[in-house]
Design a protein around this motif. Structure first.
Motif, PDB file in Angstrom:
ATOM      1  N   UNK A   1      76.311 110.566  11.529  1.00 28.09           N
ATOM      2  CA  UNK A   1      77.058 111.333  10.530  1.00 28.09           C
ATOM      3  C   UNK A   1      77.082 112.818  10.880  1.00 28.09           C
ATOM      4  N   UNK A   2      75.966 113.340  11.328  1.00 32.03           N
ATOM      5  CA  UNK A   2      75.890 114.755  11.666  1.00 32.03           C
ATOM      6  C   UNK A   2      76.816 115.080  12.836  1.00 32.03           C
ATOM      7  N   UNK A   3      76.781 114.267  13.882  1.00 29.77           N
ATOM      8  CA  UNK A   3      77.595 114.554  15.069  1.00 29.77           C
ATOM      9  C   UNK A   3      79.079 114.504  14.753  1.00 29.77           C
TER      10      UNK A   3
ATOM     11  N   UNK B   1      82.134 117.827  14.917  1.00 29.98           N
ATOM     12  CA  UNK B   1      83.530 117.411  15.027  1.00 29.98           C
ATOM     13  C   UNK B   1      83.791 116.583  16.279  1.00 29.98           C
ATOM     14  N   UNK B   2      82.853 115.719  16.630  1.00 27.20           N
ATOM     15  CA  UNK B   2      83.022 114.850  17.784  1.00 27.20           C
ATOM     16  C   UNK B   2      83.341 113.425  17.337  1.00 27.20           C
ATOM     17  N   UNK B   3      83.980 112.664  18.214  1.00 23.99           N
ATOM     18  CA  UNK B   3      84.265 111.261  17.942  1.00 23.99           C
ATOM     19  C   UNK B   3      83.013 110.439  18.269  1.00 23.99           C
ATOM     20  N   UNK B   4      82.542 109.686  17.285  1.00 22.53           N
ATOM     21  CA  UNK B   4      81.268 108.966  17.396  1.00 22.53           C
ATOM     22  C   UNK B   4      81.487 107.504  17.026  1.00 22.53           C
ATOM     23  N   UNK B   5      80.862 106.599  17.770  1.00 21.67           N
ATOM     24  CA  UNK B   5      80.847 105.190  17.390  1.00 21.67           C
ATOM     25  C   UNK B   5      79.396 104.739  17.298  1.00 21.67           C
ATOM     26  N   UNK B   6      79.078 104.073  16.210  1.00 16.07           N
ATOM     27  CA  UNK B   6      77.733 103.565  15.946  1.00 16.07           C
ATOM     28  C   UNK B   6      77.750 102.060  16.160  1.00 16.07           C
ATOM     29  N   UNK B   7      76.893 101.561  17.041  1.00 16.44           N
ATOM     30  CA  UNK B   7      76.849 100.134  17.365  1.00 16.44           C
ATOM     31  C   UNK B   7      75.541  99.559  16.851  1.00 16.44           C
ATOM     32  N   UNK B   8      75.630  98.728  15.817  1.00 19.28           N
ATOM     33  CA  UNK B   8      74.449  98.081  15.232  1.00 19.28           C
ATOM     34  C   UNK B   8      74.256  96.736  15.923  1.00 19.28           C
ATOM     35  N   UNK B   9      73.249  96.658  16.785  1.00 20.40           N
ATOM     36  CA  UNK B   9      73.044  95.469  17.609  1.00 20.40           C
ATOM     37  C   UNK B   9      72.283  94.350  16.902  1.00 20.40           C
ATOM     38  N   UNK B  10      72.007  94.512  15.620  1.00 23.01           N
ATOM     39  CA  UNK B  10      71.474  93.408  14.825  1.00 23.01           C
ATOM     40  C   UNK B  10      72.666  92.564  14.382  1.00 23.01           C
TER      41      UNK B  10
ATOM     42  N   UNK C   1      67.251 116.315  11.458  1.00 28.56           N
ATOM     43  CA  UNK C   1      68.381 115.675  12.128  1.00 28.56           C
ATOM     44  C   UNK C   1      69.184 116.711  12.908  1.00 28.56           C
ATOM     45  N   UNK C   2      69.383 117.868  12.314  1.00 27.33           N
ATOM     46  CA  UNK C   2      70.134 118.928  13.002  1.00 27.33           C
ATOM     47  C   UNK C   2      69.413 119.366  14.271  1.00 27.33           C
ATOM     48  N   UNK C   3      68.084 119.494  14.199  1.00 32.30           N
ATOM     49  CA  UNK C   3      67.329 119.884  15.396  1.00 32.30           C
ATOM     50  C   UNK C   3      67.408 118.797  16.473  1.00 32.30           C
ATOM     51  N   UNK C   4      67.361 117.533  16.055  1.00 32.54           N
ATOM     52  CA  UNK C   4      67.496 116.445  17.014  1.00 32.54           C
ATOM     53  C   UNK C   4      68.870 116.483  17.676  1.00 32.54           C
ATOM     54  N   UNK C   5      69.914 116.698  16.880  1.00 38.67           N
ATOM     55  CA  UNK C   5      71.271 116.767  17.431  1.00 38.67           C
ATOM     56  C   UNK C   5      71.392 117.899  18.444  1.00 38.67           C
ATOM     57  N   UNK C   6      70.816 119.048  18.117  1.00 39.75           N
ATOM     58  CA  UNK C   6      70.861 120.180  19.044  1.00 39.75           C
ATOM     59  C   UNK C   6      70.148 119.843  20.344  1.00 39.75           C
ATOM     60  N   UNK C   7      69.035 119.129  20.232  1.00 38.41           N
ATOM     61  CA  UNK C   7      68.264 118.773  21.420  1.00 38.41           C
ATOM     62  C   UNK C   7      69.019 117.776  22.299  1.00 38.41           C
TER      63      UNK C   7
END
Length: 404
Positions: free
Chosen positions: A167-169, A174-183, A375-381
């Protein structure tokens, strides 16, 4: 289709635009219209406008175009404008820049950073034909970044962190993101995002050949303008044997279309872990402060070192439960794993309860100690702020602009 339908001022069928062009002058528009009519090019949209109009159109499309022609004539800061364009431009898009400067140095610089071609005005039908039809097959296409998530044990919050990062990304960067839930039997991601899903992910993973755009479009569920989800909810009695390489095939397709591909692996089986490390540029191992989780985290790290090369591993120390005595102290945990621990996530139950149960984004708490801030710090990293994913040309153009 009537040929004039290709040139409407608004895009009526956003799902079908393969060629998008925005020029600053009518003469260039006329040249491209002639080429489209001559070669009977379908699914094209061309109009006059600025680079801001191109960015707006890219953000309204249901899927990115294959080719984009954009005019930087008259731009006071063309490198900065192209950097903004990269934020809205999916990795798979072949970009042709139109300009007025007949500068060999600029031309070479643009090619080096991933722009397909640079055309100097006046634009002619022949120039456009050559630019759109010639491409060196040895030149690698730009590709998005794959980030894998796996929990050291159940209940440590791997899906919560991964969904929040997605959600943050998509919303903040403003990037295109796809989330793949492998369950494949129904993971938590769709509920956290407030979505109803089918079995699109299973169908893609079982596809024996190349995955085409229509199949991908049918399988994905939109969670926002720039966030999409691939998931399945198979019956519990349904066994699925995925062929070797299925995940790699899917990831290869997704990285051509999205800036970030987030893979959420529910189980720590050897084959699943090995494929996750094979396709991911960065793997996040989520753990809590239990001895068992610390032990399993160390085992996963050893597994990664033995079975994969050149993969960045981030250990995320989460606090999903209320802090009490006798849990592993954070400093002891970090010393045991060395420098692998990158981020610690706080105990923030109020923010997470509303987000997980109502399908809402995590609200930012005051200060820099809340879950959203982590979450923001993780995204920056993971992104380096400039986003290592799609655009080599975005990052390098920014550097050239700032040093100019």
């Amino acid at each position: 289709m009537n040929a004039l339908d290709l040139f409407r001022p608004a895009i009526a069928n956003a799902e079908a635009v393969d060629l998008l062009a925005v020029f600053s002058d009518a003469a260039s528009v006329g040249a491209l219209r002639s080429l489209i009519a001559d070669q009977a090019i379908a699914n094209a949209h061309v109009q006059t406008g600025t680079i801001d109009d191109a960015i707006r159109l890219l953000r309204t499309l249901g899927r990115p175009p294959r080719q984009l022609l954009v005019d930087v004539s008259g731009s006071e800061m063309p490198l900065s404008d192209l950097a903004r364009l990269a934020d809205a431009c999916a990795p798979s898009v072949s970009v042709v820049v139109i300009g007025e400067r007949n500068d060999v140095g600029l031309y070479r610089s643009l090619l080096e950073v991933g722009v397909h071609d640079y055309v100097v005005k006046p634009v002619t039908v022949e120039l456009l034909r050559r630019s759109l039809s010639t491409r060196d097959p040895s030149t690698p296409a730009r590709a998005g970044k794959v980030i894998g998530f796996v929990g050291a044990r159940g209940g440590v919050g791997a899906t919560t962190i991964a969904v929040s990062l997605a959600r943050h990304l998509s919303a903040r960067t403003l990037r295109h993101v796809v989330y793949v839930d492998l369950d494949l039997h129904g993971g938590a991601a769709s509920t956290m995002l407030g979505l109803r899903i089918g079995n699109g992910l299973t169908e893609l993973l079982q596809e024996p050949g190349a995955i085409d755009s229509p199949s991908l479009d049918r399988a994905m569920t939109a969670a926002g303008d720039r966030l999409f989800v691939l998931a399945s909810e198979l019956a519990y009695e349904t066994d699925v044997a995925l062929r070797p390489g299925a995940l790699a095939n899917l990831a290869n397709v997704l990285t051509r279309r999205f800036h970030y591909v987030l893979l959420d692996l529910p189980r720590r089986d050897g084959r699943g872990l090995e494929e996750l490390f094979d396709v991911s540029q960065n793997v996040c191992i989520v753990t809590d402060r239990s001895v068992y989780a610390a032990r399993e985290c160390a085992r996963i790290i050893r597994f990664a070192e033995e079975h994969s090369d050149n993969r960045d591993i981030s250990v995320l120390l989460n606090n999903p439960l209320e802090p009490v005595a006798d849990r592993v102290h954070a400093q002891d945990f970090k010393r045991a794993l060395g420098s692998s621990v990158v981020h610690e996530f706080p105990y923030d139950p109020k923010s997470l309860a509303r987000a997980e149960n109502l399908g809402e984004p995590i609200g930012a708490r005051a200060g820099r100690d809340g879950f959203a801030a982590a979450i923001e710090r993780l995204a920056d990293n993971l992104t380096g702020r400039e986003s290592a994913a799609p655009p080599a040309w975005h990052t390098q153009l920014l550097k050239r602009w700032r040093s100019a």
